[in-house]
Scaffold this motif. Sequence first.
Motif, PDB file in Angstrom:
ATOM      1  N   THR A  48       0.826  -1.218   0.000  1.00  0.00           N
ATOM      2  CA  THR A  48       0.000   0.000   0.000  1.00  0.00           C
ATOM      3  C   THR A  48       0.858   1.265   0.000  1.00  0.00           C
ATOM      4  N   TYR A  49       0.167   2.365  -0.254  1.00  0.00           N
ATOM      5  CA  TYR A  49       0.814   3.684  -0.363  1.00  0.00           C
ATOM      6  C   TYR A  49       0.046   4.614   0.565  1.00  0.00           C
ATOM      7  N   GLY A  50       0.740   5.239   1.522  1.00  0.00           N
ATOM      8  CA  GLY A  50       0.071   6.026   2.564  1.00  0.00           C
ATOM      9  C   GLY A  50      -0.733   7.194   2.023  1.00  0.00           C
ATOM     10  N   ALA A  77       2.987  -2.217  -6.708  1.00  0.00           N
ATOM     11  CA  ALA A  77       3.068  -1.008  -5.885  1.00  0.00           C
ATOM     12  C   ALA A  77       1.757  -0.240  -6.014  1.00  0.00           C
ATOM     13  N   HIS A  78       1.105   0.045  -4.879  1.00  0.00           N
ATOM     14  CA  HIS A  78      -0.066   0.919  -4.911  1.00  0.00           C
ATOM     15  C   HIS A  78       0.438   2.341  -5.181  1.00  0.00           C
ATOM     16  N   LEU A  79      -0.336   3.085  -5.930  1.00  0.00           N
ATOM     17  CA  LEU A  79       0.055   4.473  -6.215  1.00  0.00           C
ATOM     18  C   LEU A  79      -1.208   5.324  -6.283  1.00  0.00           C
ATOM     19  N   LEU A 107      -4.675   4.298  -7.955  1.00  0.00           N
ATOM     20  CA  LEU A 107      -5.784   4.697  -7.078  1.00  0.00           C
ATOM     21  C   LEU A 107      -5.939   6.206  -7.033  1.00  0.00           C
ATOM     22  N   ARG A 108      -7.138   6.624  -6.693  1.00  0.00           N
ATOM     23  CA  ARG A 108      -7.304   8.036  -6.391  1.00  0.00           C
ATOM     24  C   ARG A 108      -6.637   8.353  -5.050  1.00  0.00           C
ATOM     25  N   GLY A 109      -6.865   7.482  -4.083  1.00  0.00           N
ATOM     26  CA  GLY A 109      -6.330   7.710  -2.743  1.00  0.00           C
ATOM     27  C   GLY A 109      -7.429   8.118  -1.782  1.00  0.00           C
ATOM     28  N   HIS A 123      -9.476  11.546 -10.508  1.00  0.00           N
ATOM     29  CA  HIS A 123      -9.915  10.161 -10.319  1.00  0.00           C
ATOM     30  C   HIS A 123      -8.805   9.191 -10.711  1.00  0.00           C
ATOM     31  N   ALA A 124      -8.952   7.948 -10.237  1.00  0.00           N
ATOM     32  CA  ALA A 124      -7.962   6.928 -10.605  1.00  0.00           C
ATOM     33  C   ALA A 124      -7.866   6.812 -12.130  1.00  0.00           C
ATOM     34  N   SER A 125      -9.010   6.974 -12.820  1.00  0.00           N
ATOM     35  CA  SER A 125      -8.981   6.843 -14.292  1.00  0.00           C
ATOM     36  C   SER A 125      -8.084   7.910 -14.929  1.00  0.00           C
ATOM     37  N   CYS A 145     -12.140  -1.766  -7.062  1.00  0.00           N
ATOM     38  CA  CYS A 145     -13.586  -1.745  -7.306  1.00  0.00           C
ATOM     39  C   CYS A 145     -14.322  -2.050  -6.005  1.00  0.00           C
ATOM     40  N   TYR A 146     -15.619  -1.775  -5.999  1.00  0.00           N
ATOM     41  CA  TYR A 146     -16.377  -1.723  -4.739  1.00  0.00           C
ATOM     42  C   TYR A 146     -17.674  -2.532  -4.845  1.00  0.00           C
ATOM     43  N   PRO A 147     -17.677  -3.755  -4.311  1.00  0.00           N
ATOM     44  CA  PRO A 147     -18.857  -4.621  -4.435  1.00  0.00           C
ATOM     45  C   PRO A 147     -20.143  -3.990  -3.893  1.00  0.00           C
ATOM     46  N   GLY A 149     -20.518  -0.643  -3.772  1.00  0.00           N
ATOM     47  CA  GLY A 149     -20.480   0.742  -4.251  1.00  0.00           C
ATOM     48  C   GLY A 149     -19.480   1.558  -3.440  1.00  0.00           C
ATOM     49  N   HIS A 150     -18.772   2.466  -4.121  1.00  0.00           N
ATOM     50  CA  HIS A 150     -17.864   3.358  -3.397  1.00  0.00           C
ATOM     51  C   HIS A 150     -18.709   4.294  -2.545  1.00  0.00           C
ATOM     52  N   ILE A 151     -18.200   4.644  -1.392  1.00  0.00           N
ATOM     53  CA  ILE A 151     -18.972   5.401  -0.402  1.00  0.00           C
ATOM     54  C   ILE A 151     -19.462   6.762  -0.942  1.00  0.00           C
ATOM     55  N   GLU A 158     -24.015   3.883 -10.925  1.00  0.00           N
ATOM     56  CA  GLU A 158     -23.143   5.009 -11.275  1.00  0.00           C
ATOM     57  C   GLU A 158     -21.676   4.620 -11.034  1.00  0.00           C
ATOM     58  N   ASP A 159     -21.424   3.933  -9.940  1.00  0.00           N
ATOM     59  CA  ASP A 159     -20.054   3.537  -9.617  1.00  0.00           C
ATOM     60  C   ASP A 159     -19.506   2.574 -10.679  1.00  0.00           C
ATOM     61  N   ILE A 160     -20.368   1.665 -11.154  1.00  0.00           N
ATOM     62  CA  ILE A 160     -19.926   0.714 -12.181  1.00  0.00           C
ATOM     63  C   ILE A 160     -19.672   1.442 -13.506  1.00  0.00           C
ATOM     64  N   ALA A 161     -20.476   2.471 -13.792  1.00  0.00           N
ATOM     65  CA  ALA A 161     -20.221   3.268 -15.010  1.00  0.00           C
ATOM     66  C   ALA A 161     -18.844   3.930 -14.900  1.00  0.00           C
ATOM     67  N   HIS A 162     -18.488   4.392 -13.695  1.00  0.00           N
ATOM     68  CA  HIS A 162     -17.150   4.983 -13.494  1.00  0.00           C
ATOM     69  C   HIS A 162     -16.060   3.924 -13.581  1.00  0.00           C
ATOM     70  N   LEU A 163     -16.392   2.730 -13.105  1.00  0.00           N
ATOM     71  CA  LEU A 163     -15.423   1.623 -13.179  1.00  0.00           C
ATOM     72  C   LEU A 163     -15.108   1.293 -14.643  1.00  0.00           C
ATOM     73  N   ILE A 165     -15.056   3.390 -17.045  1.00  0.00           N
ATOM     74  CA  ILE A 165     -14.122   4.428 -17.539  1.00  0.00           C
ATOM     75  C   ILE A 165     -12.684   4.035 -17.142  1.00  0.00           C
ATOM     76  N   LYS A 166     -12.559   3.536 -15.912  1.00  0.00           N
ATOM     77  CA  LYS A 166     -11.245   3.129 -15.393  1.00  0.00           C
ATOM     78  C   LYS A 166     -10.651   1.999 -16.248  1.00  0.00           C
ATOM     79  N   VAL A 167     -11.485   1.022 -16.558  1.00  0.00           N
ATOM     80  CA  VAL A 167     -11.006  -0.119 -17.345  1.00  0.00           C
ATOM     81  C   VAL A 167     -10.719   0.320 -18.785  1.00  0.00           C
TER      82      VAL A 167
HETATM   83  P1  FAD Z   1     -11.834   6.387  -8.093  1.00  0.00           P
HETATM   84  O1  FAD Z   1     -11.867   5.255  -9.060  1.00  0.00           O
HETATM   85  O2  FAD Z   1     -11.364   7.697  -8.598  1.00  0.00           O
HETATM   86  O3  FAD Z   1     -13.308   6.535  -7.494  1.00  0.00           O
HETATM   87  C1  FAD Z   1     -13.591   7.441  -6.440  1.00  0.00           C
HETATM   88  C2  FAD Z   1     -15.011   7.976  -6.574  1.00  0.00           C
HETATM   89  O4  FAD Z   1     -15.123   8.776  -7.766  1.00  0.00           O
HETATM   90  C3  FAD Z   1     -16.068   6.881  -6.732  1.00  0.00           C
HETATM   91  O5  FAD Z   1     -17.221   7.315  -6.063  1.00  0.00           O
HETATM   92  C4  FAD Z   1     -16.311   6.794  -8.231  1.00  0.00           C
HETATM   93  O6  FAD Z   1     -17.640   6.369  -8.537  1.00  0.00           O
HETATM   94  C5  FAD Z   1     -16.074   8.242  -8.679  1.00  0.00           C
HETATM   95  N1  FAD Z   1     -15.453   8.288 -10.009  1.00  0.00           N
HETATM   96  C6  FAD Z   1     -14.450   7.479 -10.482  1.00  0.00           C
HETATM   97  N2  FAD Z   1     -14.115   7.831 -11.744  1.00  0.00           N
HETATM   98  C7  FAD Z   1     -14.909   8.877 -12.070  1.00  0.00           C
HETATM   99  C8  FAD Z   1     -15.025   9.678 -13.230  1.00  0.00           C
HETATM  100  N3  FAD Z   1     -14.234   9.458 -14.303  1.00  0.00           N
HETATM  101  N4  FAD Z   1     -15.946  10.689 -13.228  1.00  0.00           N
HETATM  102  C9  FAD Z   1     -16.735  10.932 -12.148  1.00  0.00           C
HETATM  103  N5  FAD Z   1     -16.661  10.190 -11.011  1.00  0.00           N
HETATM  104  C10 FAD Z   1     -15.768   9.185 -10.969  1.00  0.00           C
HETATM  105  N6  FAD Z   1      -5.893   4.216  -0.502  1.00  0.00           N
HETATM  106  C11 FAD Z   1      -4.658   4.720  -0.275  1.00  0.00           C
HETATM  107  O7  FAD Z   1      -4.516   5.907   0.058  1.00  0.00           O
HETATM  108  N7  FAD Z   1      -3.538   3.930  -0.401  1.00  0.00           N
HETATM  109  C12 FAD Z   1      -3.618   2.622  -0.795  1.00  0.00           C
HETATM  110  O8  FAD Z   1      -2.612   1.945  -0.914  1.00  0.00           O
HETATM  111  C13 FAD Z   1      -4.910   2.077  -1.067  1.00  0.00           C
HETATM  112  N8  FAD Z   1      -5.063   0.800  -1.502  1.00  0.00           N
HETATM  113  C14 FAD Z   1      -6.316   0.326  -1.838  1.00  0.00           C
HETATM  114  C15 FAD Z   1      -6.452  -0.972  -2.363  1.00  0.00           C
HETATM  115  C16 FAD Z   1      -7.697  -1.479  -2.722  1.00  0.00           C
HETATM  116  C17 FAD Z   1      -7.817  -2.864  -3.305  1.00  0.00           C
HETATM  117  C18 FAD Z   1      -8.869  -0.665  -2.520  1.00  0.00           C
HETATM  118  C19 FAD Z   1     -10.227  -1.213  -2.863  1.00  0.00           C
HETATM  119  C20 FAD Z   1      -8.748   0.611  -1.989  1.00  0.00           C
HETATM  120  C21 FAD Z   1      -7.467   1.125  -1.665  1.00  0.00           C
HETATM  121  N9  FAD Z   1      -7.306   2.422  -1.168  1.00  0.00           N
HETATM  122  C22 FAD Z   1      -6.053   2.926  -0.908  1.00  0.00           C
HETATM  123  C23 FAD Z   1      -8.481   3.260  -0.888  1.00  0.00           C
HETATM  124  C24 FAD Z   1      -8.865   4.138  -2.081  1.00  0.00           C
HETATM  125  O9  FAD Z   1      -7.873   5.120  -2.298  1.00  0.00           O
HETATM  126  C25 FAD Z   1     -10.194   4.801  -1.731  1.00  0.00           C
HETATM  127  O10 FAD Z   1     -11.205   3.835  -1.721  1.00  0.00           O
HETATM  128  C26 FAD Z   1     -10.572   6.009  -2.545  1.00  0.00           C
HETATM  129  O11 FAD Z   1     -11.659   6.660  -1.876  1.00  0.00           O
HETATM  130  C27 FAD Z   1     -11.034   5.703  -3.953  1.00  0.00           C
HETATM  131  O12 FAD Z   1     -10.002   5.268  -4.729  1.00  0.00           O
HETATM  132  P2  FAD Z   1     -10.290   4.739  -6.240  1.00  0.00           P
HETATM  133  O13 FAD Z   1      -8.978   4.544  -6.866  1.00  0.00           O
HETATM  134  O14 FAD Z   1     -11.247   3.629  -6.252  1.00  0.00           O
HETATM  135  O15 FAD Z   1     -10.981   6.068  -6.832  1.00  0.00           O
END
Ligand code: FAD
Length: 287
Positions: A48-50, A77-79, A107-109, A123-125, A145-147, A149-151, A158-163, A165-167
């Motif tokens: 993980t990455y802090g 490496a998580h980033l 990750l977004r973080g 966003h992570a994407s 990904c979030y079984p 839904g992301h919080i 909506e979360d899956i539609a964003h997922l 985009i990520k893929v």
């Molecule tokens: P995103 O994919 O960006 O999603 C975040 C939110 O934005 C979601 O609600 C999503 O629906 C929405 N969203 C996504 N893409 C878009 C878009 N294109 N347009 C509009 N909305 C969008 N955190 C850390 O700080 N360090 C770690 O090492 C770490 N490791 C993790 C490992 C795993 C397996 C998991 C599941 C989580 C981890 N996390 C970590 C936590 C993670 O950073 C948080 O859950 C964070 O809130 C979301 O990260 P994400 O990459 O899923 O974000």
Amino acid sequence: MVIKDLFNNGRRAFTFEIFPPKKTSPIESIYHTLDELIDLKPDFISVTYGAGGSYADSKTCKIASDIQEKYGIMSAAHLSCIYNSKEDINLILEDLRKHNIRNILALRGDVNPDFPVKHDFKHASDLITYIRKVSGEEFHISGACYPEGHIEAKSIEEDIAHLKIKVDAGATHLISQLFFKNDAYYSFIEKVRKAGISVPIEAGIMPVSNKKQIERMVSICGASIPKELKDILEKYGENQEALREAGIEYAIRQIDELLHNDVDGIHLYTMNNPYIARKITEQIRKN
Ligand code: FAD
């Protein structure tokens, strides 16, 4: 070999997550944990990455590199990106390259109010698109990904539609957030596949060993706790050892059922606890 190759020909992966020791602890403290985890032969170990911390202080790259060089096991490496600028990411990619790390969990973080966000990535994407732009196919990129839904998402749809985009941006493998209800996971996978996401997805399993810790995790990620697990927490809450053993049993049951239902892989959140990882790994390999 990179992570996505693990799933060739329908093979299932069994993988671990660890976190680096705290800033105040020496990096060496992780090696006792690794000595034992490596013995269990996971397909890869992710580090993980802090949240919010600077990359310079992060031990992620060094540990991920040692997992590969000293122990001969693939690492990832998580980033996270909200606290990094494009220049920061360029330097990090260079460092990962130098250390021969080819798998990134992008990750977004987690938001940490103590640190100001930078604004190059939302966003992570965005991070995935950027890594693909500057380094093509050099790195294998996984995403979260979030079984349930992301919080922050309004709905699971909506979360899956964003997922998606990520893929589409270039993630070729996903790891799920922890969950305790397998039915929620199956329903999520069905929706994800219907949405046209076909990459391998590993189920993230966190064994319960500490009542406070699990309550904190659940409050951050929104995972729901089924009655069976609530009862366990209620019954053993104050008895650490009994709770740990009941948590191990719960995780084994959860994993066994997932494996019987053809999941692509299991990602164990080890919490740096080799005792728990060993008991679970040995039992599911027997079953
Ligand atoms: P995103 O994919 O960006 O999603 C975040 C939110 O934005 C979601 O609600 C999503 O629906 C929405 N969203 C996504 N893409 C878009 C878009 N294109 N347009 C509009 N909305 C969008 N955190 C850390 O700080 N360090 C770690 O090492 C770490 N490791 C993790 C490992 C795993 C397996 C998991 C599941 C989580 C981890 N996390 C970590 C936590 C993670 O950073 C948080 O859950 C964070 O809130 C979301 O990260 P994400 O990459 O899923 O974000």
